[in-house]
Design a protein around this motif. Structure first.
Motif, PDB file in Angstrom:
ATOM      1  N   UNK A   1     -10.550  -3.427  10.319  1.00 35.07           N
ATOM      2  CA  UNK A   1     -10.873  -4.786  10.749  1.00 35.07           C
ATOM      3  C   UNK A   1     -10.250  -5.145  12.091  1.00 35.07           C
ATOM      4  N   UNK A   2      -9.500  -4.203  12.667  1.00 35.65           N
ATOM      5  CA  UNK A   2      -8.959  -4.314  14.024  1.00 35.65           C
ATOM      6  C   UNK A   2      -8.057  -5.534  14.229  1.00 35.65           C
ATOM      7  N   UNK A   3      -7.260  -5.838  13.231  1.00 38.94           N
ATOM      8  CA  UNK A   3      -6.197  -6.832  13.386  1.00 38.94           C
ATOM      9  C   UNK A   3      -5.142  -6.572  12.337  1.00 38.94           C
ATOM     10  N   UNK A   4      -3.952  -7.098  12.585  1.00 36.11           N
ATOM     11  CA  UNK A   4      -2.927  -7.070  11.552  1.00 36.11           C
ATOM     12  C   UNK A   4      -3.088  -8.318  10.691  1.00 36.11           C
ATOM     13  N   UNK A   5      -2.529  -8.264   9.502  1.00 37.23           N
ATOM     14  CA  UNK A   5      -2.692  -9.366   8.573  1.00 37.23           C
ATOM     15  C   UNK A   5      -1.687 -10.477   8.790  1.00 37.23           C
ATOM     16  N   UNK A   6      -1.923 -11.584   8.119  1.00 40.59           N
ATOM     17  CA  UNK A   6      -1.049 -12.746   8.179  1.00 40.59           C
ATOM     18  C   UNK A   6      -0.575 -13.098   6.767  1.00 40.59           C
ATOM     19  N   UNK A   7       0.434 -13.937   6.705  1.00 41.30           N
ATOM     20  CA  UNK A   7       0.892 -14.384   5.384  1.00 41.30           C
ATOM     21  C   UNK A   7      -0.197 -15.183   4.676  1.00 41.30           C
ATOM     22  N   UNK A   8      -1.077 -15.831   5.430  1.00 36.63           N
ATOM     23  CA  UNK A   8      -2.190 -16.566   4.811  1.00 36.63           C
ATOM     24  C   UNK A   8      -3.128 -15.620   4.076  1.00 36.63           C
ATOM     25  N   UNK A   9      -3.324 -14.419   4.629  1.00 33.88           N
ATOM     26  CA  UNK A   9      -4.160 -13.434   3.947  1.00 33.88           C
ATOM     27  C   UNK A   9      -3.572 -13.074   2.592  1.00 33.88           C
ATOM     28  N   UNK A  10      -2.257 -12.920   2.549  1.00 35.06           N
ATOM     29  CA  UNK A  10      -1.596 -12.579   1.291  1.00 35.06           C
ATOM     30  C   UNK A  10      -1.648 -13.765   0.324  1.00 35.06           C
ATOM     31  N   UNK A  11      -1.407 -14.960   0.834  1.00 32.13           N
ATOM     32  CA  UNK A  11      -1.439 -16.158  -0.014  1.00 32.13           C
ATOM     33  C   UNK A  11      -2.792 -16.321  -0.693  1.00 32.13           C
ATOM     34  N   UNK A  12      -3.860 -16.071   0.043  1.00 29.86           N
ATOM     35  CA  UNK A  12      -5.199 -16.215  -0.534  1.00 29.86           C
ATOM     36  C   UNK A  12      -5.392 -15.271  -1.712  1.00 29.86           C
TER      37      UNK A  12
ATOM     38  N   UNK B   1      -4.608  -5.762   0.277  1.00 29.07           N
ATOM     39  CA  UNK B   1      -4.857  -6.698   1.372  1.00 29.07           C
ATOM     40  C   UNK B   1      -4.355  -6.027   2.649  1.00 29.07           C
ATOM     41  N   UNK B   2      -5.200  -5.197   3.247  1.00 25.21           N
ATOM     42  CA  UNK B   2      -4.732  -4.364   4.359  1.00 25.21           C
ATOM     43  C   UNK B   2      -5.769  -4.173   5.465  1.00 25.21           C
ATOM     44  N   UNK B   3      -6.862  -4.938   5.419  1.00 25.50           N
ATOM     45  CA  UNK B   3      -7.879  -4.805   6.450  1.00 25.50           C
ATOM     46  C   UNK B   3      -8.575  -3.467   6.461  1.00 25.50           C
ATOM     47  N   UNK B   4      -8.418  -2.700   5.364  1.00 23.57           N
ATOM     48  CA  UNK B   4      -9.044  -1.389   5.284  1.00 23.57           C
ATOM     49  C   UNK B   4      -8.158  -0.234   5.703  1.00 23.57           C
ATOM     50  N   UNK B   5      -6.894  -0.515   6.022  1.00 18.42           N
ATOM     51  CA  UNK B   5      -5.983   0.527   6.505  1.00 18.42           C
ATOM     52  C   UNK B   5      -5.867   1.683   5.526  1.00 18.42           C
ATOM     53  N   UNK B   6      -5.854   1.362   4.238  1.00 16.95           N
ATOM     54  CA  UNK B   6      -5.680   2.391   3.221  1.00 16.95           C
ATOM     55  C   UNK B   6      -6.769   3.457   3.294  1.00 16.95           C
ATOM     56  N   UNK B   7      -7.952   3.073   3.730  1.00 18.99           N
ATOM     57  CA  UNK B   7      -9.047   4.046   3.803  1.00 18.99           C
ATOM     58  C   UNK B   7      -8.793   5.116   4.859  1.00 18.99           C
TER      59      UNK B   7
ATOM     60  N   UNK C   1       0.832  -1.201   0.000  1.00 19.97           N
ATOM     61  CA  UNK C   1       0.000   0.000   0.000  1.00 19.97           C
ATOM     62  C   UNK C   1       0.870   1.256   0.000  1.00 19.97           C
ATOM     63  N   UNK C   2       2.142   1.111   0.395  1.00 17.06           N
ATOM     64  CA  UNK C   2       3.066   2.247   0.343  1.00 17.06           C
ATOM     65  C   UNK C   2       3.306   2.699  -1.088  1.00 17.06           C
ATOM     66  N   UNK C   3       3.087   1.816  -2.059  1.00 18.36           N
ATOM     67  CA  UNK C   3       3.230   2.190  -3.452  1.00 18.36           C
ATOM     68  C   UNK C   3       2.020   2.913  -4.008  1.00 18.36           C
ATOM     69  N   UNK C   4       0.927   2.892  -3.230  1.00 17.30           N
ATOM     70  CA  UNK C   4      -0.311   3.540  -3.648  1.00 17.30           C
ATOM     71  C   UNK C   4      -0.579   4.851  -2.918  1.00 17.30           C
TER      72      UNK C   4
END
Length: 260
Positions: free
Chosen positions: A220-231, A251-257, A149-152
């Motif tokens: 979404x009140x959590x940090x992500x996991x590698x499984x989130x990215x894999x999906x 894939x950021x749980x809405x952080x970008x918003x 998301x740093x690239x966006x």
């Protein structure tokens, strides 16, 4: 997504973190994987995965990796390329000291700038350039590049080399999609937010409040996991995304918003 079984993939950055998680996920789905990293092969590398050790920025590495992938492919193709190699060098008391420290352009070591772009952007370009002739020959193929998301959007703090490299990777992916879509080749990015990887897990273990603070900034009140990215990666590689190209899957749980 069982249609991935029997296909061939090249995955960079496979020595740990997201890259290794992606390798494990694809191998479990029956994909024939060629894994690449500058590190030694990880102990938990899935059986049957072919591992190449080398510097992703070395122009000689990518053609050798693609040639290796063709030898294990049923049809001599490279069906999938996942550019997951990447570095973010910042000083933190919870992490081992990096070889260089990224930062504002007025402070960053020029060598740090060069190496970050070499690994995060040039390495991806070299892999794509090596894979493209094979994909074009077969008129099929899909690429997924792990951006950020740093690239966006402007990231917290100053990591100018990292941010520029990820913005460049997003632009590269869109260019590949536009140029080679008519030949049946797709290219997309996955843009993770705050993801717990082995590299930064120690920070949160030493300071649980820091993880809670980060999670509090994410809708979404959590940090992500590698499984989130894999999906997300698996979806973009699959036929379910056959009409998806030139896009950036956040894939950021809405952080970008919540970012300016």
């Amino acid at each position: 997504m069982g249609e991935l079984t029997g296909r061939t993939a090249v995955v960079t950055g496979a020595g740990g973190g997201m890259g290794l998680a992606i390798v494990e996920d694809l191998a479990a789905r029956g994909v024939r994987v060629v894994a690449v990293d500058v590190k030694e092969a990880p102990a938990r590398l899935p059986e049957g995965v072919r591992y190449h050790r080398g510097d992703i920025a070395d122009p000689m590495l990518a053609p050798a990796v693609v040639a290796s992938a063709r030898t294990i492919s049923r049809e001599g193709n490279v069906d999938m390329l996942v550019n997951a190699a990447g570095v973010a060098w910042f000083a933190d008391p919870g992490l081992p000291p990096p070889p260089y420290v990224d930062g504002s352009i007025v402070d960053v070591d020029p060598e740090a700038w060069r190496r970050v772009l070499d690994i995060n952007l040039t390495g991806a370009m070299l892999m794509a350039r090596a894979a493209l002739p094979v994909m074009r020959e077969h008129r099929s193929g899909v690429m997924v590049h792990i951006a950020s998301i740093a690239g966006l959007r402007l990231a917290d703090g100053a990591l100018d080399a990292y941010q520029v490299s990820k913005a460049g990777l997003i632009s590269l992916s869109r260019g590949l999609a536009a140029q080679y879509g008519p030949e049946g080749i797709r290219s997309n990015t996955v843009c993770p937010g705050a993801i717990v990887t082995p590299m930064i897990a120690g920070i949160y273990e030493n300071d649980p409040e820091r993880e809670r603070s980060m999670a509090g900034r994410v809708p979404l009140r959590r940090v992500g996991t590698t499984s989130d990215v894999c999906s997300a990666v698996t979806y973009l590689l699959s036929d379910e995304a056959s009409f998806v190209t030139g896009t950036d899957l956040v894939v950021d749980g809405g952080w970008l918003t919540n970012m300016g």
